[in-house]
Structures are given as structure tokens and as C-alpha cells.
Scaffold this active site. Structure first.
Site, PDB file in Angstrom:
ATOM      1  N   ARG A 227      -1.805 -67.502  18.510  1.00 47.26           N
ATOM      2  CA  ARG A 227      -2.435 -67.722  19.818  1.00 47.26           C
ATOM      3  C   ARG A 227      -1.448 -68.324  20.816  1.00 47.26           C
ATOM      4  O   ARG A 227      -1.555 -68.118  22.018  1.00 47.26           O
ATOM      5  CB  ARG A 227      -3.619 -68.694  19.697  1.00 47.26           C
ATOM      6  CG  ARG A 227      -4.817 -68.135  18.966  1.00 47.26           C
ATOM      7  CD  ARG A 227      -6.005 -69.089  19.143  1.00 47.26           C
ATOM      8  NE  ARG A 227      -7.070 -68.838  18.195  1.00 47.26           N
ATOM      9  CZ  ARG A 227      -8.017 -67.915  18.343  1.00 47.26           C
ATOM     10  NH1 ARG A 227      -8.047 -67.135  19.391  1.00 47.26           N
ATOM     11  NH2 ARG A 227      -8.956 -67.753  17.419  1.00 47.26           N
TER      12      ARG A 227
ATOM     13  N   ASP B  35     -12.636 -54.860  24.050  1.00 50.56           N
ATOM     14  CA  ASP B  35     -12.324 -53.841  23.047  1.00 50.56           C
ATOM     15  C   ASP B  35     -13.485 -52.830  23.060  1.00 50.56           C
ATOM     16  O   ASP B  35     -13.535 -51.963  23.929  1.00 50.56           O
ATOM     17  CB  ASP B  35     -12.160 -54.586  21.713  1.00 50.56           C
ATOM     18  CG  ASP B  35     -11.685 -53.730  20.577  1.00 50.56           C
ATOM     19  OD1 ASP B  35     -10.836 -52.857  20.806  1.00 50.56           O
ATOM     20  OD2 ASP B  35     -12.148 -53.931  19.438  1.00 50.56           O
TER      21      ASP B  35
ATOM     22  N   GLU C 241     -12.147 -63.517  30.032  1.00 51.30           N
ATOM     23  CA  GLU C 241     -12.038 -63.078  28.636  1.00 51.30           C
ATOM     24  C   GLU C 241     -10.591 -62.719  28.328  1.00 51.30           C
ATOM     25  O   GLU C 241      -9.813 -62.395  29.226  1.00 51.30           O
ATOM     26  CB  GLU C 241     -12.934 -61.849  28.496  1.00 51.30           C
ATOM     27  CG  GLU C 241     -13.689 -61.511  27.293  1.00 51.30           C
ATOM     28  CD  GLU C 241     -13.597 -62.215  25.982  1.00 51.30           C
ATOM     29  OE1 GLU C 241     -12.691 -63.021  25.710  1.00 51.30           O
ATOM     30  OE2 GLU C 241     -14.459 -61.906  25.161  1.00 51.30           O
ATOM     31  N   ASP C 242     -10.244 -62.787  27.052  1.00 52.94           N
ATOM     32  CA  ASP C 242      -8.893 -62.389  26.651  1.00 52.94           C
ATOM     33  C   ASP C 242      -8.748 -60.867  26.596  1.00 52.94           C
ATOM     34  O   ASP C 242      -7.790 -60.306  27.114  1.00 52.94           O
ATOM     35  CB  ASP C 242      -8.507 -63.030  25.301  1.00 52.94           C
ATOM     36  CG  ASP C 242      -9.555 -62.823  24.199  1.00 52.94           C
ATOM     37  OD1 ASP C 242     -10.615 -62.196  24.459  1.00 52.94           O
ATOM     38  OD2 ASP C 242      -9.320 -63.281  23.073  1.00 52.94           O
TER      39      ASP C 242
ATOM     40  N   PHE D  90      -3.411 -53.537  17.797  1.00 48.18           N
ATOM     41  CA  PHE D  90      -3.877 -54.913  17.627  1.00 48.18           C
ATOM     42  C   PHE D  90      -2.832 -55.878  18.179  1.00 48.18           C
ATOM     43  O   PHE D  90      -1.699 -55.905  17.729  1.00 48.18           O
ATOM     44  CB  PHE D  90      -4.178 -55.222  16.159  1.00 48.18           C
ATOM     45  CG  PHE D  90      -5.029 -56.444  16.020  1.00 48.18           C
ATOM     46  CD1 PHE D  90      -6.404 -56.365  16.143  1.00 48.18           C
ATOM     47  CD2 PHE D  90      -4.443 -57.693  15.830  1.00 48.18           C
ATOM     48  CE1 PHE D  90      -7.194 -57.510  16.065  1.00 48.18           C
ATOM     49  CE2 PHE D  90      -5.228 -58.839  15.754  1.00 48.18           C
ATOM     50  CZ  PHE D  90      -6.601 -58.747  15.872  1.00 48.18           C
TER      51      PHE D  90
HETATM   52  P1  IMP Z   1     -15.593 -56.277  21.468  1.00 43.07           P
HETATM   53  O1  IMP Z   1     -15.217 -55.900  22.877  1.00 43.07           O
HETATM   54  O2  IMP Z   1     -17.019 -56.715  21.308  1.00 43.07           O
HETATM   55  O3  IMP Z   1     -15.253 -55.178  20.502  1.00 43.07           O
HETATM   56  O4  IMP Z   1     -14.775 -57.527  20.953  1.00 43.07           O
HETATM   57  C1  IMP Z   1     -13.852 -58.163  21.681  1.00 43.07           C
HETATM   58  C2  IMP Z   1     -13.299 -59.306  20.867  1.00 43.07           C
HETATM   59  O5  IMP Z   1     -12.621 -58.812  19.700  1.00 43.07           O
HETATM   60  C3  IMP Z   1     -12.257 -60.045  21.676  1.00 43.07           C
HETATM   61  O6  IMP Z   1     -12.830 -61.091  22.419  1.00 43.07           O
HETATM   62  C4  IMP Z   1     -11.303 -60.518  20.605  1.00 43.07           C
HETATM   63  O7  IMP Z   1     -11.732 -61.753  20.106  1.00 43.07           O
HETATM   64  C5  IMP Z   1     -11.383 -59.476  19.531  1.00 43.07           C
HETATM   65  N1  IMP Z   1     -10.280 -58.488  19.633  1.00 43.07           N
HETATM   66  C6  IMP Z   1     -10.376 -57.185  19.982  1.00 43.07           C
HETATM   67  N2  IMP Z   1      -9.172 -56.582  19.984  1.00 43.07           N
HETATM   68  C7  IMP Z   1      -8.279 -57.535  19.638  1.00 43.07           C
HETATM   69  C8  IMP Z   1      -6.844 -57.526  19.474  1.00 43.07           C
HETATM   70  O8  IMP Z   1      -6.126 -56.527  19.664  1.00 43.07           O
HETATM   71  N3  IMP Z   1      -6.285 -58.711  19.121  1.00 43.07           N
HETATM   72  C9  IMP Z   1      -7.015 -59.861  18.909  1.00 43.07           C
HETATM   73  N4  IMP Z   1      -8.340 -59.896  19.057  1.00 43.07           N
HETATM   74  C10 IMP Z   1      -8.979 -58.752  19.398  1.00 43.07           C
HETATM   75 MG    MG Z   2     -12.626 -63.059  22.757  1.00 46.87          MG
END
Ligand code: IMP
Ligand code: MG
Length: 173
Positions: free
Chosen positions: A163, A101, A97-98, A150
Site C-alpha cells: 500500500r 473494478d 475510491e482507489d 492487478f
Molecule cells: P469492485 O469494483 O466491486 O469489483 O471492487 C473494487 C475493489 O476491489 C477495490 O476497491 C479494491 O479494493 C479491489 N481491487 C480491484 N482491483 C484491484 C487491483 O488491481 N489491485 C488491488 N485491489 C483491487
Molecule cells: Mg477499495
């Protein structure tokens, strides 16, 4: 394009850390094949760089999920937009995963994948924002913990832009 990007992690720092994590994964999976699941689109740059640093046999598959919710927070109800091409049954699966959050998307995705009976299931992320966690997710490999800002680059986007940046930057509006 009015926003400015402040560098948070340089290309060299990111590359060095990916090498380290790649070595660690190669040790941990010694004698096994690792099946990488790239979470599109954000995970694609990291997955490619990581795969190149892993010395045990690697196979790869891709999945795209969308999380219902508004622009800034995910609900955690995950819809599979593009499913895997191959079965993961009996495989040593590593989700790539990237960023994690709130953890909602990943905790839901892990539940979906567990039901498909992989031999093992682990999670690797380029970035982690632990302060933002709402759902507990066990992350096995983290390249960098970052503050609640962010970020873009290395696969991460802001409205589908940035990206392709080779480093990680903070968006300053
Ligand atoms: P979560 O953990 O379900 O809240 O969501 C994670 C997803 O939100 C990641 O896979 C990203 O696509 C997006 N995301 C969360 N924080 C960032 C950020 O700082 N930059 C870009 N995308 C983010
Ligand atoms: Mg993602």
C-alpha cells in the site's frame, strides 16, 4: 515475498494527475464546500493527496466497507465495517475510491449513501478498469484508466502489502 512489481505509473505521473483533478474539482465546486468520503483502506493515500490540491473548503469522513465474495471477485453485497462519523444530509459529497473494478462495491455503496439525502453525490477514483465492469457506475472523475491487470501501490494492496509504494505497479507472480 516472491512477487515482482513492475512500475505502471510513476510517482510524478500520479502526482501531476492528482493536481489536475484537484483543480478540476475546485472549479466544479466553486462557492461550495466539498465533503470527501474516503473509502478505507485503499482510498486513504489518494484522498490525502487530492484534498491537498482542492482549493474550496474541504471536510472529510471515512468509511470502510467489505464486499462479500471470494478473493478475486466481489459480490456487490456490501457490509459496512466502519460507518461515517457525520451525517451527509444536505452536503456536497464526493466519494474517493482507489479503484473501480467490476463496479459492484461502488454501485451498492452509492445506493446506501443516496438514501441519506446528500445535496449531491459524485464519485472520484484514482484508477478505473473499464474492461472489468459488470455493474454500471457513473464515475465523475477518473485519474487513470488502466488495463485489466492487478495493481498495487498508492493505497492498493496485494494481501495487505505494498500500500505504501509511492507509485502504481503491476504484481508479477
Ligand atoms: P469492485 O469494483 O466491486 O469489483 O471492487 C473494487 C475493489 O476491489 C477495490 O476497491 C479494491 O479494493 C479491489 N481491487 C480491484 N482491483 C484491484 C487491483 O488491481 N489491485 C488491488 N485491489 C483491487
Ligand atoms: Mg477499495
Amino acid at each position: 515475498m516472491s512477487e515482482k512489481i513492475r512500475q505502471l505509473l510513476s510517482e510524478e505521473e500520479v502526482d501531476r494527475k492528482i493536481r489536475e483533478i484537484g483543480e478540476q474539482i475546485s472549479k466544479d465546486y466553486e462557492g461550495k464546500c466539498v465533503h470527501l468520503i474516503c473509502v478505507l483502506k485503499g482510498g486513504v493515500f489518494f484522498t490525502c493527496e487530492l484534498a491537498k490540491r482542492i482549493t474550496v473548503p474541504v471536510s472529510m469522513d471515512f468509511m470502510s466497507v467489505s464486499s462479500y465474495g471470494d478473493d478475486t471477485s466481489s459480490s456487490g453485497v456490501v457490509r459496512i465495517v466502519k460507518d461515517l462519523d457525520e451525517t451527509i444530509e444536505g452536503k456536497d459529497v464526493l466519494i474517493v475510491e482507489d479503484i473501480i473494478d467490476s463496479g459492484r462495491t461502488l454501485s451498492h455503496l452509492i445506493e446506501i449513501l443516496k438514501q441519506r439525502n446528500p445535496k449531491s453525490l459524485r464519485l472520484c477514483t484514482l484508477l478505473d478498469k473499464p474492461e472489468r465492469r459488470v455493474k454500471d457506475v457513473k464515475v465523475d472523475y477518473v485519474c487513470f484508466n488502466i488495463p485489466d491487470e492487478f495493481v498495487v501501490g498508492y493505497g492498493l494492496d496485494y494481501a495487505q502489502k505494498y500500500r505504501n509504494l509511492p507509485y502504481i505497479g503491476v504484481v508479477e507472480l
